[in-house]
Design a protein around this motif. Structure first.
Motif, PDB file in Angstrom:
ATOM      1  N   SER A 168      -5.760  14.627   5.615  1.00 14.88           N
ATOM      2  CA  SER A 168      -4.520  13.833   5.669  1.00 14.88           C
ATOM      3  C   SER A 168      -4.066  13.706   7.120  1.00 14.88           C
ATOM      4  O   SER A 168      -4.619  14.358   8.010  1.00 14.88           O
ATOM      5  CB  SER A 168      -3.429  14.514   4.837  1.00 14.88           C
ATOM      6  OG  SER A 168      -3.039  15.728   5.443  1.00 14.88           O
ATOM      7  N   PRO A 169      -3.027  12.900   7.366  1.00 10.98           N
ATOM      8  CA  PRO A 169      -2.524  12.768   8.746  1.00 10.98           C
ATOM      9  C   PRO A 169      -2.049  14.094   9.326  1.00 10.98           C
ATOM     10  O   PRO A 169      -1.956  14.242  10.563  1.00 10.98           O
ATOM     11  CB  PRO A 169      -1.370  11.770   8.611  1.00 10.98           C
ATOM     12  CG  PRO A 169      -1.721  10.943   7.418  1.00 10.98           C
ATOM     13  CD  PRO A 169      -2.380  11.896   6.470  1.00 10.98           C
ATOM     14  N   ASN A 242      -9.499  11.217   0.888  1.00  6.84           N
ATOM     15  CA  ASN A 242      -8.323  10.362   1.109  1.00  6.84           C
ATOM     16  C   ASN A 242      -8.619   9.195   2.050  1.00  6.84           C
ATOM     17  O   ASN A 242      -7.756   8.781   2.840  1.00  6.84           O
ATOM     18  CB  ASN A 242      -7.142  11.186   1.658  1.00  6.84           C
ATOM     19  CG  ASN A 242      -6.678  12.239   0.678  1.00  6.84           C
ATOM     20  OD1 ASN A 242      -6.725  12.042  -0.551  1.00  6.84           O
ATOM     21  ND2 ASN A 242      -6.255  13.383   1.204  1.00  6.84           N
ATOM     22  N   TYR A 244     -10.624   9.105   4.630  1.00  5.21           N
ATOM     23  CA  TYR A 244     -11.039   9.492   5.977  1.00  5.21           C
ATOM     24  C   TYR A 244     -12.539   9.836   5.980  1.00  5.21           C
ATOM     25  O   TYR A 244     -13.077  10.394   5.015  1.00  5.21           O
ATOM     26  CB  TYR A 244     -10.261  10.707   6.468  1.00  5.21           C
ATOM     27  CG  TYR A 244      -8.804  10.423   6.794  1.00  5.21           C
ATOM     28  CD1 TYR A 244      -8.412  10.055   8.081  1.00  5.21           C
ATOM     29  CD2 TYR A 244      -7.820  10.527   5.811  1.00  5.21           C
ATOM     30  CE1 TYR A 244      -7.081   9.797   8.374  1.00  5.21           C
ATOM     31  CE2 TYR A 244      -6.487  10.270   6.096  1.00  5.21           C
ATOM     32  CZ  TYR A 244      -6.121   9.907   7.388  1.00  5.21           C
ATOM     33  OH  TYR A 244      -4.796   9.651   7.674  1.00  5.21           O
ATOM     34  N   LYS A 291     -10.559   5.706   9.262  1.00  7.24           N
ATOM     35  CA  LYS A 291      -9.571   5.676   8.178  1.00  7.24           C
ATOM     36  C   LYS A 291      -9.753   4.346   7.456  1.00  7.24           C
ATOM     37  O   LYS A 291      -9.498   3.279   8.049  1.00  7.24           O
ATOM     38  CB  LYS A 291      -8.148   5.838   8.733  1.00  7.24           C
ATOM     39  CG  LYS A 291      -7.034   5.545   7.721  1.00  7.24           C
ATOM     40  CD  LYS A 291      -7.056   6.531   6.550  1.00  7.24           C
ATOM     41  CE  LYS A 291      -5.843   6.315   5.652  1.00  7.24           C
ATOM     42  NZ  LYS A 291      -5.859   7.134   4.445  1.00  7.24           N
ATOM     43  N   GLU A 292     -10.195   4.397   6.227  1.00  6.92           N
ATOM     44  CA  GLU A 292     -10.526   3.196   5.460  1.00  6.92           C
ATOM     45  C   GLU A 292     -11.503   2.322   6.261  1.00  6.92           C
ATOM     46  O   GLU A 292     -11.323   1.108   6.404  1.00  6.92           O
ATOM     47  CB  GLU A 292      -9.251   2.401   5.118  1.00  6.92           C
ATOM     48  CG  GLU A 292      -8.196   3.169   4.343  1.00  6.92           C
ATOM     49  CD  GLU A 292      -8.683   3.611   2.955  1.00  6.92           C
ATOM     50  OE1 GLU A 292      -9.711   3.094   2.480  1.00  6.92           O
ATOM     51  OE2 GLU A 292      -8.017   4.490   2.365  1.00  6.92           O
TER      52      GLU A 292
END
Length: 303
Positions: A168-169, A242, A244, A291-292
């Motif tokens: 996650s971030p 997620n 990543y 990311k995506e």
């Protein structure tokens, strides 16, 4: 007074008394030697007489008839062996009287038998110990083989471990390689690539390293692709969860296959010789964070 007289007498006659004792000892030893010599000569004479009688035994009539026909005048081997057996039987029957020396030989023979029995027992014990040690040796060999196989088993266990991927971030990345950053991530403006002698955007961190340096997973992830291309060489892509993903380029000797899950800090592979796109920059690690499927700055997540 009597004691003093006796003491003087022995002092005066001590040499004479010693001579008498010595003479008596010599006479006794001479008598024993002569007696043993006579006994041995008598036994030898009896044995020779007995052998002579056997050698002059009557020849069978058949043997005479055979000799008359012109056959060999010598006794056949069978008869000779029979006579040898007779002589051996006589030798076994006629036994000399046991002397003091024979008693000593008998004692030494008994000691030899005891030693032989002891040796046999020791051999049996050694065989038992050897048989008992064989399972231990096999167990030791098995342990050594297990130690050799342990790294591979650990690698397989790590790859199969059910680890949840939840990047996650707020997550952190550990440095996959200890080295200087040659080229920083830059998607806002172009940076200069010395090998290409041109400016362009850089979607990854280019970290300097030596050939054969290990490259570790910056975060826990699952390998989704292992492939090679002209620019980044052998490249491993890992799903971090997620949306990543992380990309490791310029590798060799990758330790896992596609589908393996690797925990953060575990080695993925090793630094290879640089591709032609990075010959001036030298050997390095190409590390990209997505990311995506869009590149993002890895430095924002580095510890």
């Amino acid at each position: 007074m009597k004691r003093n007289r006796m003491r003087r007498f022995f002092q005066q006659k001590q040499y004479a008394i010693a001579s008498l004792v010595l003479f008596a000892a010599i006479a006794a030893m001479t008598g024993i030697y002569v007696s043993n010599r006579i006994t041995n000569e008598r036994q030898e004479q009896e044995l020779a007489q007995r052998e002579k009688e056997l050698s002059h035994a009557d020849v069978p009539e058949d043997e005479g008839s055979v000799l008359g026909r012109g056959s060999s005048p010598f006794v056949n081997q069978k008869e000779g062996s029979d006579k040898d057996k007779d002589v051996a039987s006589v030798n076994s029957i006629i036994k000399p009287q046991e002397s003091a020396q024979d008693g000593a030989d008998h004692t030494s023979g008994s000691t030899t038998d005891v030693d032989e029995d002891t040796d046999k027992q020791q051999k049996v014990t050694e065989q038992k110990n050897t048989q008992a040690d064989q399972p231990k040796e096999k167990a030791t060999q098995s342990e050594q083989q297990e130690k050799k196989d342990k790294p591979q088993q650990n690698t397989a266990a790590q790859s199969k471990a059910a680890v949840s991927l939840n990047f996650s971030p707020d997550s952190d990345l550990s440095w996959p390689l200890q080295g200087d950053v040659i080229l920083n991530y830059s998607m806002d403006q172009t940076v200069y690539f010395a090998t290409l002698d041109q400016y362009k955007y850089n979607p990854a961190l280019i970290i300097a390293g030596k050939v054969n340096d290990p490259v570790n997973a910056a975060a826990t992830g699952k390998i989704t692709d292992i492939s090679a291309n002209e620019e980044t060489g052998l490249t491993v892509t890992m799903d971090l969860g997620n949306g990543y993903s992380a990309v490791y380029g310029q590798l060799k000797e990758v330790l896992y296959k596609e589908g393996a899950t690797i925990e953060a800090g575990n080695a993925i592979g090793y630094i290879a010789e640089p591709t032609k796109y990075y010959s001036v920059e030298g050997s390095n690690l190409y590390f990209e964070l997505l990311k995506e499927k869009e590149p993002i700055d890895p430095m924002q997540y580095m510890q």
